[in-house]
Design a protein around this motif. Structure first.
Motif, short mmCIF file in Angstrom:
data_model
loop_
_atom_site.label_atom_id
_atom_site.label_comp_id
_atom_site.label_asym_id
_atom_site.label_seq_id
_atom_site.Cartn_x
_atom_site.Cartn_y
_atom_site.Cartn_z
N SER A 38 49.92 67.99 41.92
CA SER A 38 49.94 66.57 41.59
C SER A 38 50.82 66.31 40.37
N PHE A 39 51.25 65.07 40.25
CA PHE A 39 52.11 64.66 39.14
C PHE A 39 51.35 64.76 37.82
N SER A 40 50.05 64.51 37.84
CA SER A 40 49.28 64.60 36.60
C SER A 40 49.16 66.05 36.13
N GLU A 41 49.11 67.00 37.06
CA GLU A 41 49.09 68.42 36.66
C GLU A 41 50.41 68.81 35.99
N LEU A 42 51.50 68.29 36.51
CA LEU A 42 52.81 68.55 35.91
C LEU A 42 52.85 67.99 34.49
N ASN A 43 52.32 66.81 34.30
CA ASN A 43 52.32 66.20 32.97
C ASN A 43 51.37 66.92 32.02
N GLN A 44 50.29 67.48 32.54
CA GLN A 44 49.40 68.29 31.70
C GLN A 44 50.14 69.52 31.18
N LEU A 45 50.97 70.10 32.02
CA LEU A 45 51.78 71.24 31.61
C LEU A 45 52.76 70.84 30.50
N LEU A 46 53.43 69.72 30.69
CA LEU A 46 54.37 69.24 29.67
C LEU A 46 53.66 68.94 28.35
N ASP B 243 58.04 57.64 26.57
CA ASP B 243 59.01 57.54 25.47
C ASP B 243 59.13 58.86 24.71
N PHE B 244 58.02 59.55 24.50
CA PHE B 244 58.04 60.84 23.82
C PHE B 244 58.87 61.85 24.62
N ILE B 245 58.66 61.88 25.93
CA ILE B 245 59.41 62.80 26.79
C ILE B 245 60.90 62.47 26.72
N GLU B 246 61.22 61.20 26.77
CA GLU B 246 62.63 60.81 26.74
C GLU B 246 63.28 61.07 25.38
N ARG B 247 62.53 60.95 24.29
CA ARG B 247 63.10 61.25 22.97
C ARG B 247 63.47 62.72 22.85
N HIS B 248 62.78 63.56 23.60
CA HIS B 248 63.04 65.00 23.56
C HIS B 248 63.83 65.47 24.78
N ASN B 249 64.56 64.57 25.38
CA ASN B 249 65.37 64.88 26.55
C ASN B 249 66.76 65.32 26.09
N ALA B 250 67.22 66.46 26.57
CA ALA B 250 68.53 66.98 26.15
C ALA B 250 69.67 66.12 26.71
N THR B 251 69.49 65.63 27.93
CA THR B 251 70.51 64.77 28.53
C THR B 251 70.05 63.33 28.41
N SER B 252 70.44 62.68 27.34
CA SER B 252 69.94 61.33 27.08
C SER B 252 70.50 60.30 28.04
N PHE C 182 56.92 56.02 36.50
CA PHE C 182 56.27 57.15 35.84
C PHE C 182 54.79 56.86 35.61
N CYS C 183 54.49 55.69 35.04
CA CYS C 183 53.09 55.34 34.74
C CYS C 183 52.28 55.20 36.02
N GLU D 275 47.03 65.56 16.82
CA GLU D 275 46.88 64.11 16.60
C GLU D 275 48.12 63.35 17.04
N ALA D 276 49.29 63.99 16.98
CA ALA D 276 50.53 63.31 17.32
C ALA D 276 50.80 63.27 18.82
N VAL D 277 50.28 64.23 19.57
CA VAL D 277 50.63 64.34 20.99
C VAL D 277 49.48 64.04 21.93
N ALA D 278 48.29 64.50 21.61
CA ALA D 278 47.17 64.42 22.55
C ALA D 278 46.82 62.99 22.92
N SER D 279 47.00 62.07 22.02
CA SER D 279 46.61 60.69 22.30
C SER D 279 47.69 59.91 23.05
N LEU D 280 48.86 60.48 23.25
CA LEU D 280 49.93 59.78 23.95
C LEU D 280 49.61 59.66 25.43
N ASN D 281 49.81 58.47 25.97
CA ASN D 281 49.63 58.26 27.40
C ASN D 281 50.51 57.10 27.84
#
Length: 173
Positions: free
Chosen positions: A73-81, A104-113, A124-125, A92-98
């Protein structure tokens, strides 16, 4: 009466005791201490690098396991990320993100912007919170690229954040 010797070097008296090399001069102590400190720092950096690559390799292995499952499932993939992100950032900085904040967090850390990791925010949501959303091959390919480049992106993001804080004069809380 003894005959005087005309050799001028005869009057030079050679020392009977050779000076000791111990204790060494203070400069040598400083060189020894500096060498030990440099070796310790290099060892620490190597261990940190090995730990970080081990974390990414484990995440890539888990991604391969998810890929081999037919019903990943897509949620399992996101749990891995998110699990990988928790290794680099405080809980505190990551666990509360949803939802959009997580996207936005994933995209900020994307190598190919210029190309997003996952289609767009709304899709995505929807996929993240839909219980029956299955992963497609494009999700795994994008996640693999993102996982491989995440440590470098994390380092660059932290560096840019520190530089921005220096420019604005604000402190990190």
């Amino acid at each position: 009466m003894p005959t005087p010797n005309n050799n001028p070097f005869e009057q030079i008296i050679l020392p009977t005791d050779v000076p000791s090399a111990w204790p060494p001069a203070p400069v040598y102590w400083l060189i020894l201490i500096a060498t030990i400190v440099v070796l310790l720092v290099i060892t620490w950096l190597i261990k940190r690098h090995i730990k970080n690559t081990k974390i990414v390799k484990q995440a890539l292995t888990e991604l391969a396991n998810l890929r081999s499952q037919k019903t990943a499932s897509f949620s399992e993939l996101n749990q891995l990320l998110k699990g990988l992100c928790l290794q680099y950032y405080p809980r505190e900085a990551v666990a509360s993100l949803n939802g959009e904040a997580w996207f936005d967090f994933i995209e900020r850390h994307n190598a190919t912007s210029n190309s997003p990791v996952f289609e767009n925010k709304s899709v995505f949501c929807e996929r993240l919170y839909a219980g029956n959303s299955q992963c497609v091959e494009k999700d795994f390919t994008s996640a693999r690229k993102w996982l491989k480049s995440f440590p470098a992106q994390c380092k660059a993001f932290k560096k840019s954040t520190i530089n921005n804080q220096k420019l604005t004069g604000s402190k990190h809380v």
